[in-house]
Write a protein that holds these residues in place. Structure first.
Motif: not given
Length: 239
Positions: A59-67
């Motif tokens: 899963x694209x890690x760059x968007x962790x805070x969004x998840x």
């Protein structure tokens, strides 16, 4: 009194086109966090990401805070819906199973006594016949399987390259808003709805039509706007 509902569209996270709001993903996360326990629904109407593809173990890690922001919204009691867009149609079960976010191609919601038809809106213009064919090719099960065999870093890079070039082509085309309004009015009648809310063309507006109201939140890139539904009425909010 019912809590408000909010609609967002076309953030295209993962790219930084000229003129984009600085740190817009962070701003979106802050906005989502501000709605915890203070909204009944949050609906993202497609193209949240410039590109999305789910692998079995990636899963694209760059968007962790969004998840995490989405998961916290759901945990606070907000009903969160995510619509497939033309850039991010390849969702799997990550959002519904891990975050509690409901994913749809289109959906009818009952909010504040209003019946609302929601979809991204891609493929609406008659002139988009080429796109409709391409979408079928890209979404064909065999082609999705073959794409999954590509290393995720390479796949994301390839998709963003294609996206950048298609964006340049798309920005040179004039949006025929009347086609979207006529389509929206037909959907209002067909689905017996009060509101038809869509995105895709990046134009914000609320239009009174013979069969109800057609509306679009606009975009969350250069001049972010959203739609809010309060006391049964829609209004545009500039951020």
């Amino acid at each position: 009194m019912d809590l408000p509902a909010y609609f967002i569209s076309d953030a295209h996270l993962g790219i930084e086109p000229p003129g984009a709001v600085p740190n817009r993903e962070k701003k979106l996360i802050e906005l989502l966090s501000s709605w915890k326990g203070k909204a009944s629904h949050v609906v993202v109407i497609g193209d949240l990401f410039e590109f999305w593809y789910e692998y079995n173990y990636y899963i694209a890690s760059a968007h962790f805070d969004l998840y995490r922001a989405f998961a916290e919204l759901v945990e606070s009691g907000v009903e969160v819906h995510l619509l497939q867009g033309n850039h991010d149609f390849a969702y799997g079960d990550f959002f519904p199973k891990k975050l509690g976010v409901q994913v749809h191609k289109s959906v009818i919601l009952e909010i504040q006594g209003k019946r609302i038809f929601v979809t991204h809106g891609d493929g609406v213009p008659k002139s988009d016949c080429g796109y409709r064919f391409l979408r079928k090719v890209l979404d064909f099960p065999l082609n999705r399987f073959l794409f999954k065999q590509i290393h995720p870093d390479w796949g994301m890079g390839l998709a963003r390259f294609v996206g950048r070039n298609s964006r340049k082509y798309g920005e040179s085309r004039k949006v025929k808003i009347e086609e979207y309004l006529e389509w929206g009015d037909r959907m209002l009648k067909k689905e017996h709805c009060d509101f038809c809310i869509h995105g895709h063309h990046h134009i914000s507006g609320i239009w009174n039509m013979p069969n109800g109201v057609v509306a679009s939140p606009g975009e969350f890139i250069k001049k972010p706007t959203i739609l809010s539904l309060e006391n049964g009425g829609l209004k545009l909010v500039s951020l």
